[in-house]
Design a protein around this motif. Structure first.
Motif, PDB file in Angstrom:
ATOM      1  N   LYS A  85      40.813  28.022  57.012  1.00  0.00           N
ATOM      2  CA  LYS A  85      41.907  28.729  56.342  1.00  0.00           C
ATOM      3  C   LYS A  85      41.429  29.682  55.247  1.00  0.00           C
ATOM      4  N   VAL A  86      40.116  29.814  55.081  1.00  0.00           N
ATOM      5  CA  VAL A  86      39.566  30.647  54.011  1.00  0.00           C
ATOM      6  C   VAL A  86      38.848  31.861  54.593  1.00  0.00           C
ATOM      7  N   THR A  87      39.133  33.034  54.016  1.00  0.00           N
ATOM      8  CA  THR A  87      38.421  34.267  54.348  1.00  0.00           C
ATOM      9  C   THR A  87      37.808  34.827  53.070  1.00  0.00           C
ATOM     10  N   TYR A  88      36.530  35.151  53.114  1.00  0.00           N
ATOM     11  CA  TYR A  88      35.850  35.725  51.956  1.00  0.00           C
ATOM     12  C   TYR A  88      35.623  37.220  52.182  1.00  0.00           C
ATOM     13  N   ALA A  89      35.700  37.997  51.099  1.00  0.00           N
ATOM     14  CA  ALA A  89      35.504  39.439  51.216  1.00  0.00           C
ATOM     15  C   ALA A  89      34.892  40.000  49.941  1.00  0.00           C
ATOM     16  N   VAL A  90      34.116  41.051  50.091  1.00  0.00           N
ATOM     17  CA  VAL A  90      33.540  41.755  48.942  1.00  0.00           C
ATOM     18  C   VAL A  90      34.544  42.803  48.477  1.00  0.00           C
ATOM     19  N   GLU A  91      35.010  42.669  47.249  1.00  0.00           N
ATOM     20  CA  GLU A  91      35.993  43.606  46.701  1.00  0.00           C
ATOM     21  C   GLU A  91      35.739  43.802  45.205  1.00  0.00           C
ATOM     22  N   ASP A  92      36.164  44.966  44.710  1.00  0.00           N
ATOM     23  CA  ASP A  92      36.110  45.279  43.291  1.00  0.00           C
ATOM     24  C   ASP A  92      37.471  44.972  42.681  1.00  0.00           C
ATOM     25  N   ALA A  93      37.502  44.114  41.663  1.00  0.00           N
ATOM     26  CA  ALA A  93      38.765  43.679  41.069  1.00  0.00           C
ATOM     27  C   ALA A  93      39.573  44.833  40.486  1.00  0.00           C
ATOM     28  N   LEU A  94      38.910  45.921  40.093  1.00  0.00           N
ATOM     29  CA  LEU A  94      39.604  47.051  39.488  1.00  0.00           C
ATOM     30  C   LEU A  94      39.846  48.208  40.458  1.00  0.00           C
ATOM     31  N   ASP A  95      39.574  47.998  41.727  1.00  0.00           N
ATOM     32  CA  ASP A  95      39.828  49.027  42.735  1.00  0.00           C
ATOM     33  C   ASP A  95      41.336  49.283  42.816  1.00  0.00           C
ATOM     34  N   PRO A  96      41.803  50.508  42.555  1.00  0.00           N
ATOM     35  CA  PRO A  96      43.245  50.787  42.580  1.00  0.00           C
ATOM     36  C   PRO A  96      43.880  50.594  43.953  1.00  0.00           C
ATOM     37  N   ASP A  97      43.060  50.591  45.013  1.00  0.00           N
ATOM     38  CA  ASP A  97      43.578  50.402  46.369  1.00  0.00           C
ATOM     39  C   ASP A  97      43.640  48.935  46.777  1.00  0.00           C
ATOM     40  N   LEU A  98      43.229  48.045  45.886  1.00  0.00           N
ATOM     41  CA  LEU A  98      43.165  46.626  46.238  1.00  0.00           C
ATOM     42  C   LEU A  98      44.520  46.064  46.678  1.00  0.00           C
ATOM     43  N   PRO A  99      45.629  46.329  45.961  1.00  0.00           N
ATOM     44  CA  PRO A  99      46.927  45.796  46.412  1.00  0.00           C
ATOM     45  C   PRO A  99      47.316  46.271  47.809  1.00  0.00           C
ATOM     46  N   ARG A 122      44.816  46.830  33.234  1.00  0.00           N
ATOM     47  CA  ARG A 122      44.972  47.373  34.594  1.00  0.00           C
ATOM     48  C   ARG A 122      44.766  46.283  35.635  1.00  0.00           C
ATOM     49  N   PHE A 123      43.860  45.369  35.351  1.00  0.00           N
ATOM     50  CA  PHE A 123      43.613  44.262  36.272  1.00  0.00           C
ATOM     51  C   PHE A 123      44.863  43.389  36.425  1.00  0.00           C
ATOM     52  N   VAL A 124      45.485  43.015  35.309  1.00  0.00           N
ATOM     53  CA  VAL A 124      46.687  42.178  35.382  1.00  0.00           C
ATOM     54  C   VAL A 124      47.821  42.938  36.069  1.00  0.00           C
ATOM     55  N   HIS A 125      47.899  44.246  35.854  1.00  0.00           N
ATOM     56  CA  HIS A 125      48.908  45.052  36.563  1.00  0.00           C
ATOM     57  C   HIS A 125      48.690  44.975  38.066  1.00  0.00           C
ATOM     58  N   SER A 126      47.440  45.024  38.496  1.00  0.00           N
ATOM     59  CA  SER A 126      47.116  44.919  39.920  1.00  0.00           C
ATOM     60  C   SER A 126      47.517  43.552  40.471  1.00  0.00           C
ATOM     61  N   LEU A 127      47.239  42.486  39.711  1.00  0.00           N
ATOM     62  CA  LEU A 127      47.634  41.142  40.138  1.00  0.00           C
ATOM     63  C   LEU A 127      49.150  41.041  40.249  1.00  0.00           C
ATOM     64  N   TYR A 128      49.846  41.640  39.292  1.00  0.00           N
ATOM     65  CA  TYR A 128      51.316  41.612  39.304  1.00  0.00           C
ATOM     66  C   TYR A 128      51.844  42.310  40.566  1.00  0.00           C
ATOM     67  N   GLN A 129      51.221  43.414  40.948  1.00  0.00           N
ATOM     68  CA  GLN A 129      51.620  44.134  42.156  1.00  0.00           C
ATOM     69  C   GLN A 129      51.428  43.284  43.409  1.00  0.00           C
TER      70      GLN A 129
END
Length: 205
Positions: A85-99, A122-129
């Motif tokens: 049930k787990v998928t791992y991925a390389v991502e940048d936490a501040l990438d604006p395209d993350l959401p 900006r990070f928390v805004h992304s999490l909120y989105q």
């Protein structure tokens, strides 16, 4: 084998009584009752937490997405903490395209992340989105001298004060926010005269 830098938790290289290991595991146990549906663990590190919640909440979750910005660490997570049930991925936490790339989640976990980021707002805004209406964000961070102030931790950009930590969530329309403070493996609401080093916010959208 990953190199031990003192920052990322590698359970298989630490003694079971290691205080840092116990604190990190305790955060996942603290978050367990809130975890359901589609789950994001952002800055998941070596993946032990993703694997742990996938086992603990196997009936309540549909999938867990664990992301980290370090490719070697994600490769380690895939090798050592694989789960159906787990998928791992390389991502940048501040990438604006993350959401747009990751989609929406019922539960988001962010443990010891914002102190590594220049733009924590900006990070928390992304999490909120990325959080569904009715979803829960559980976020922790160590306290320090404040935003923009130098820290003794080589991997930390800055460490917020308890007041700044609470203010971080004010711009967002969370329906409920509860603040807890961690002492070792225990979590409590603040008591007068007690100094706390780690804050935890539980935010319901």
């Amino acid at each position: 084998m990953l190199e031990w830098t003192g920052e990322r938790i590698i359970p298989k290289q630490l003694k079971p009584t290691n205080g840092m290991l116990l604190e990190h595991i305790a955060r996942y146990y603290f978050a367990t009752p809130y975890i359901h549906g589609r789950v994001l663990d952002i800055a998941c590190g070596t993946g032990y937490g993703c694997h742990m919640i996938a086992k603990e909440r196997k009936r309540e979750i549909t999938e867990v997405i664990g992301v980290d910005n370090d490719r070697e660490t994600i490769e380690y997570a895939n090798r050592e903490y694989n789960h159906q049930k787990v998928t791992y991925a390389v991502e940048d936490a501040l990438d604006p395209d993350l959401p747009a790339r990751l989609g929406l989640f019922d539960t988001i976990l962010s443990f010891e992340t914002i102190e590594h980021l220049e733009d924590d707002r900006r990070f928390v805004h992304s999490l909120y989105q990325m959080l569904k209406p009715g979803g829960t964000l559980v976020l922790s961070t160590p306290f320090g001298r404040g935003r923009g102030m130098q820290t003794s931790e080589p991997f930390h950009v800055h460490q917020l004060t308890p007041e700044e930590f609470k203010e971080l969530f004010a711009p967002f329309s969370f329906s409920e926010i509860q603040f807890y403070y961690q002492r070792g493996v225990t979590f409590e609401q603040p008591r007068e005269g007690v100094r706390y080093f780690i804050g935890v916010a539980v935010c319901l959208k």
